[in-house]
Write an enzyme that holds these catalytic residues in place. Sequence first.
Site, PDB file in Angstrom:
ATOM      1  CG  ASP A 221      -2.099   1.074   1.227  1.00 38.32           C
ATOM      2  OD1 ASP A 221      -2.257   1.506  -0.015  1.00 38.32           O
ATOM      3  OD2 ASP A 221      -2.177   1.553   2.356  1.00 38.32           O
ATOM      4  CB  SER A 222       0.200   4.843  -0.519  1.00 37.55           C
ATOM      5  OG  SER A 222      -0.995   4.837   0.289  1.00 37.55           O
TER       6      SER A 222
ATOM      7  CB  CYS B 188      -3.402   0.219  -2.352  1.00 38.86           C
ATOM      8  SG  CYS B 188      -3.307   2.008  -3.073  1.00 38.86           S
TER       9      CYS B 188
ATOM     10  CD  GLU C 272      -0.882   6.888   6.502  1.00 34.76           C
ATOM     11  OE1 GLU C 272       0.552   6.689   7.368  1.00 34.76           O
ATOM     12  OE2 GLU C 272      -0.933   5.860   5.740  1.00 34.76           O
TER      13      GLU C 272
ATOM     14  CB  CYS D 275      -9.610   4.479   0.420  1.00 34.92           C
ATOM     15  SG  CYS D 275      -7.932   4.749   1.002  1.00 34.92           S
TER      16      CYS D 275
ATOM     17  CG  HIS E 220      -5.456   4.879   4.393  1.00 35.08           C
ATOM     18  ND1 HIS E 220      -4.721   4.465   3.199  1.00 35.08           N
ATOM     19  CD2 HIS E 220      -4.302   5.248   5.171  1.00 35.08           C
ATOM     20  CE1 HIS E 220      -3.333   4.617   3.420  1.00 35.08           C
ATOM     21  NE2 HIS E 220      -3.129   5.095   4.295  1.00 35.08           N
TER      22      HIS E 220
HETATM   23  N1  DGL Z   1      -4.979   3.049   0.968  1.00 33.50           N
HETATM   24  C1  DGL Z   1      -4.923   3.544  -0.584  1.00 33.50           C
HETATM   25  C2  DGL Z   1      -6.235   3.019  -1.299  1.00 33.50           C
HETATM   26  O1  DGL Z   1      -6.958   2.151  -0.788  1.00 33.50           O
HETATM   27  C3  DGL Z   1      -4.488   5.001  -0.920  1.00 33.50           C
HETATM   28  C4  DGL Z   1      -4.308   6.079   0.050  1.00 33.50           C
HETATM   29  C5  DGL Z   1      -3.343   7.085  -0.492  1.00 33.50           C
HETATM   30  O2  DGL Z   1      -2.440   6.908  -0.839  1.00 33.50           O
HETATM   31  O3  DGL Z   1      -4.009   8.169  -1.045  1.00 33.50           O
HETATM   32  O4  DGL Z   1      -6.709   3.698  -2.094  1.00 33.50           O
END
Ligand code: DGL
Length: 265
Positions: A13-14, A77, A155, A191, A193
């Site tokens: 992931d990012s 992600c 985050e 997402c 996150h």
């Molecule tokens: N967790 C990521 C997603 O599912 C991306 C979050 C990001 O870096 O903007 O899209």
Amino acid sequence: MMVDPAAPILFFDSGVGGLSVLQPTRELLPHAPLVYAADSAAYPYGTRTEQEIAARVPALLGRLVERHRPRLAVIACNTASTIALDHVRAALEIPVVGTVPAIKPAAEQSRTRVIGVLGTPATVRQPYVDDLAERFAGDCQVLRHGSVELVALAERKLAGEDIAQAEVAAAVRPLLDQTAGTPMDVVVLACTHFPLLAEGLAQALPGVAQVDGGAGIARRIAYLTRGQPWPVQPSEGIAIFTGPAPTERLVGALGNYGLHRIEHL
Ligand code: DGL
């Protein structure tokens, strides 16, 4: 092909969002060695262009696969998956599982036929999402909102900060503002996150069921690795960051996910 019992499952992931995918996998396959890679040097992905993501993600995954020899890779992600899944599959020789918005289960569950898709700005504009909406939610009104704020809040939460409920509420407001008349009853957390903020989102979106792909991905991984050997003892997980070293509090949070070794790429 013989699989080395020590060969890990690689999550990518990012940032910390992919932990919401790693967790159900860990519960289902407690002996699976896990490597979690966060491309923190390029975080956030949600404000990047398609070209940037499509160039960066396959190259980075190629390096990670060379170094860690995983049996399977998971793009945990939605942004990277909806843009680069095909490129990654073409570049790697191992099975690759992507994370794409759970529009199908959301449409199956919705009674009001109004569903929301909450993702990053990059994800919600993808043709991949248009296609899912058309195929699986043709009779639904599909509202979309891309939020960079919610990513940053997740985050911060993982890093041990207190998150004010007002911040979560303000971040989902643009989605709620799109509803007129018939209420939205299901929201897709598109997402990875966002499941980390599930409680705050439940308060901000009362009466709206949350759907994400984590449990389904865990089942898919179990299916793809069925019959493969695992270590007898659960092994220590590894967390890899492409950016600066994680803070002490984040290291503590990663430990709660079984990730006790920190590396830099
Ligand atoms: N967790 C990521 C997603 O599912 C991306 C979050 C990001 O870096 O903007 O899209």
